[in-house]
Design a protein around this motif. Structure first.
Motif, short mmCIF file in Angstrom:
data_model
loop_
_atom_site.label_atom_id
_atom_site.label_comp_id
_atom_site.label_asym_id
_atom_site.label_seq_id
_atom_site.Cartn_x
_atom_site.Cartn_y
_atom_site.Cartn_z
N LYS A 8 84.42 23.10 -97.45
CA LYS A 8 85.29 23.68 -96.42
C LYS A 8 84.47 24.29 -95.28
O LYS A 8 84.63 23.91 -94.13
CB LYS A 8 86.18 24.75 -97.05
CG LYS A 8 87.23 25.28 -96.10
CD LYS A 8 88.37 25.96 -96.83
CE LYS A 8 89.37 26.56 -95.83
NZ LYS A 8 89.89 27.85 -96.30
N CYS A 9 83.58 25.23 -95.60
CA CYS A 9 82.90 25.96 -94.53
C CYS A 9 81.48 25.48 -94.26
O CYS A 9 80.80 25.97 -93.38
CB CYS A 9 82.89 27.47 -94.82
SG CYS A 9 81.83 27.92 -96.20
N LYS A 10 81.02 24.53 -95.09
CA LYS A 10 79.71 23.90 -94.92
C LYS A 10 78.53 24.85 -95.11
O LYS A 10 77.40 24.52 -94.75
CB LYS A 10 79.57 23.22 -93.53
CG LYS A 10 80.70 22.27 -93.18
CD LYS A 10 80.77 21.05 -94.11
CE LYS A 10 81.91 20.14 -93.71
NZ LYS A 10 82.40 19.31 -94.80
N HIS A 23 81.27 32.53 -99.12
CA HIS A 23 81.45 32.65 -97.68
C HIS A 23 82.92 32.55 -97.28
O HIS A 23 83.39 33.29 -96.42
CB HIS A 23 80.65 31.56 -96.96
CG HIS A 23 79.19 31.60 -97.31
ND1 HIS A 23 78.30 32.46 -96.74
CD2 HIS A 23 78.47 30.87 -98.20
CE1 HIS A 23 77.09 32.27 -97.23
NE2 HIS A 23 77.17 31.32 -98.13
N CYS A 24 83.64 31.58 -97.89
CA CYS A 24 85.02 31.35 -97.43
C CYS A 24 86.06 31.41 -98.54
O CYS A 24 87.23 31.16 -98.31
CB CYS A 24 85.10 30.00 -96.73
SG CYS A 24 84.94 28.59 -97.85
#
Lengths: 312, 272
Positions: free
Chosen positions: A231-233, B199-200
């Motif tokens: 998703k966010c790499k 992070h997400c």
């Protein structure tokens, strides 16, 4: 101090007194006798290159790598590839190659390997078990016996590459395969690890094992090397290289680092489905890592011409 | 005449013995053994860990005592204490190796001899729990360990798997091993079950999901829970830190604490 089960002093040194293994070592019970050695040499005469896939640590991706190495090498239809799974207690290869439920057939010339492609044959104890719940609860000597049979009784035919997938550790299976394969030429071992010290501390022992039995090391593969969130790499180090990872270990021990492969959820899925990850996810960074590593192994084998000079 | 009196067995003071098994390597047996010991310690219990993985002993490093030596006493070997309060003690071949990178290249019979010694000759003293961490497989180490422990009536075994089919396939065979050797299965743990991106917060099932739970259902054994992949857990193990004490807000903590609680509940049910 144990002189080593393979040494000339095995079972005879002062240190051997009181060791429960003494008689086995002294009678050379672990090594094949000359007649057997001749039989194995004959059967393995037509094998051009042999590669062992080792680790000290379990669950780092030996079978995954062995399966992909087999697929990678067999992509050249002119090459004949054989994949031998000597993990007797936990045979993963049949599932990974999409061959679960297959059985071994006997012919006049021996056991037939199970073919995935015309040029890719597989053998594993998994094919000899009738149910997925069957456990192989065997002590060392019985496991050794089956490994010998796999080498002696399987009619592999003419093979360009014999890949041997092993269980984790440095025990019966590993000693036996090196001893039995001394009848032919082993190009070398590919050693698999993950980046964290918990793995590396076992892998150093495996490298030590290779040195003890004079097995050349083609190189080390660092598997599960980082994860990129789809998703966010962002990258996460799920198995952190707290002591420098395989790179530092290879530098310290003067062995080659063949490459690093990142985590990719598709790898596990492909293994579970019995498909080649390289075909299922050709765009994955893990696929390019694997392909580069396979190429380096091929180059190593092509350079290694000493088998042609072996005295039969 | 005094020399003919039976000595008190070194396991006489151990209340509960449990084994941590898998069929598969690298699924987290040593991790679960370590975290279970730490959780039980935090519940006030005295715990020992016997590491019978002779080729790849992971336990010493997970407690940051890899450089410790083993001493002898009248009753045998003194286990290595993890800290001053002596609430966790360990025995592993890792402590007996002169050079940690030296391979232990032993065939079965020699492994069996050391395991018998490990079971009989470690002076554990009084323990609430002795956790036996094992290597992967169903071979010499497992047969010898179960045989040597049989007179002491182990509580049972926890089986660890990762979610994917390749792992579950091996653990099915381990269940058969337990059945054949009369070892009660306390439950199955599904480890490395999902990864939540720090992070997400996106969850990715890197090693698939659900295989452990399905196996428990299929085999009719308790399912002890899913433990997610947690970089803080991996880091703690690398550094030999007490994850249970230091990272109670971490993603793996609730599952690990729950496993320990289920073991404690099981033993209190047994004695009531």
């Amino acid at each position: 101090d144990c002189p080593g089960t393979g040494s000339a002093q095995a079972g005879r040194a002062a240190a051997c007194q009181g060791c429960p293994n003494r008689r086995l070592c002294a009678t050379g019970g672990a090594a094949p006798d000359p007649a057997e050695a001749a039989e194995l040499r004959e059967r393995l005469r037509s094998v051009k290159h042999t590669i062992l896939v080792l680790s000290g640590k379990g669950g780092v991706g030996k079978s995954t790598f062995s399966a992909l190495l087999a697929h990678g090498l067999a992509a050249d239809e002119a090459k004949q590839v054989a994949l031998l799974d000597i993990d007797i207690c936990g045979p993963s290869i049949p599932k990974m190659m999409g061959l679960e439920g297959e059985q071994v057939h006997q012919s006049g010339s021996g056991w037939s390997p199970v073919y995935v492609e015309e040029n890719l044959g597989v053998m594993s104890v998994g094919f000899l078990l009738s149910s997925p719940d069957d456990a192989v609860i065997w002590r060392g000597p019985k496991k050794n016996g089956l490994i010998k049979q796999f080498l002696r009784d399987v009619d592999w035919g003419e093979i360009d590459y014999l890949i041997v997938d092993t269980p984790p550790g440095t025990s019966d299976e590993h000693l036996s395969i090196v001893q039995y394969l001394s009848a032919t030429h082993i190009d070398g071992a590919v050693i698999i690890t993950t980046p964290q010290e918990v793995s590396l501390q076992d892998v150093r022992k495996e490298i030590n094992f290779c040195q003890k039995v004079k097995l050349p090391i083609i190189g080390v593969v660092e598997n599960m090397s980082g994860f990129i969130c789809p998703k966010c790499k962002n990258e996460s180090q799920i198995f952190p290289p707290t002591t420098g990872g395989a790179e530092k270990m290879c530098q310290n021990l003067n062995v080659s680092l063949l490459g690093k492969v990142p985590l990719d959820p598709q790898i596990g899925k492909s293994c579970d489905k019995g498909q080649s990850f390289l075909s299922e996810a050709p765009e994955s960074p893990a696929t390019s890592s694997y392909r580069n590593i396979i190429q380096r192994i091929q180059e190593y084998c092509d350079q290694d011409h000493s088998h042609e000079e072996k005295i039969i | 005449l005094l020399s003919f009196l039976p000595e008190r067995s070194n396991l006489a003071g151990v209340r509960h013995i449990l084994l941590v098994l898998s069929g598969k390597g690298g699924v987290g047996k040593s991790t679960i053994s370590t975290e279970l010991a730490l959780s039980l310690r935090h519940s006030g219990k005295k715990v020992g860990i016997l590491d019978v993985d002779l080729c790849g002993p992971s336990i010493p490093r997970m407690f940051r005592v890899q450089d410790s030596d083993v001493h002898q006493c009248d009753s045998g070997w003194v286990p290595v204490f993890v800290d001053q309060d002596k609430s966790i003690s360990l025995m592993s071949i890792g402590f007996l190796l002169e050079k940690p990178d030296d391979a232990v290249v032993w065939r079965g019979p020699k492994k069996n001899a050391l395991i018998k010694q490990f079971v009989a000759d470690v002076a554990w003293g009084d323990l609430d729990f002795l956790i036996v961490d094992t290597p992967p497989g169903t071979s010499d180490e497992h047969i010898s360990t179960v045989e040597a422990l049989r007179p002491y009536k182990p509580l049972g075994a926890i089986l660890v798997t990762t979610p994917q089919a390749v792992s579950v396939g091996d653990v099915r065979r381990e269940l058969t091993f337990c059945k054949k050797t009369g070892l009660r299965v306390l439950g199955i743990v599904e480890n490395m079950s999902g990864f939540v991106c720090p992070h997400c917060s996106e969850c990715t099932n890197i090693f698939s999901k659900g295989g452990g739970e399905e196996l428990a259902k299929y085999a009719g054994v308790p399912f002890l829970g899913c433990v997610p992949l947690d970089p803080q857990l991996s880091q703690s193990l690398e550094e030999g830190r007490d994850f249970i004490q230091e990272f109670p807000k971490s993603s793996a903590f609730p599952a690990l604490a729950s496993i320990a609680q289920q073991i404690l509940d099981g033993t209190s049910q047994q004695s009531s």
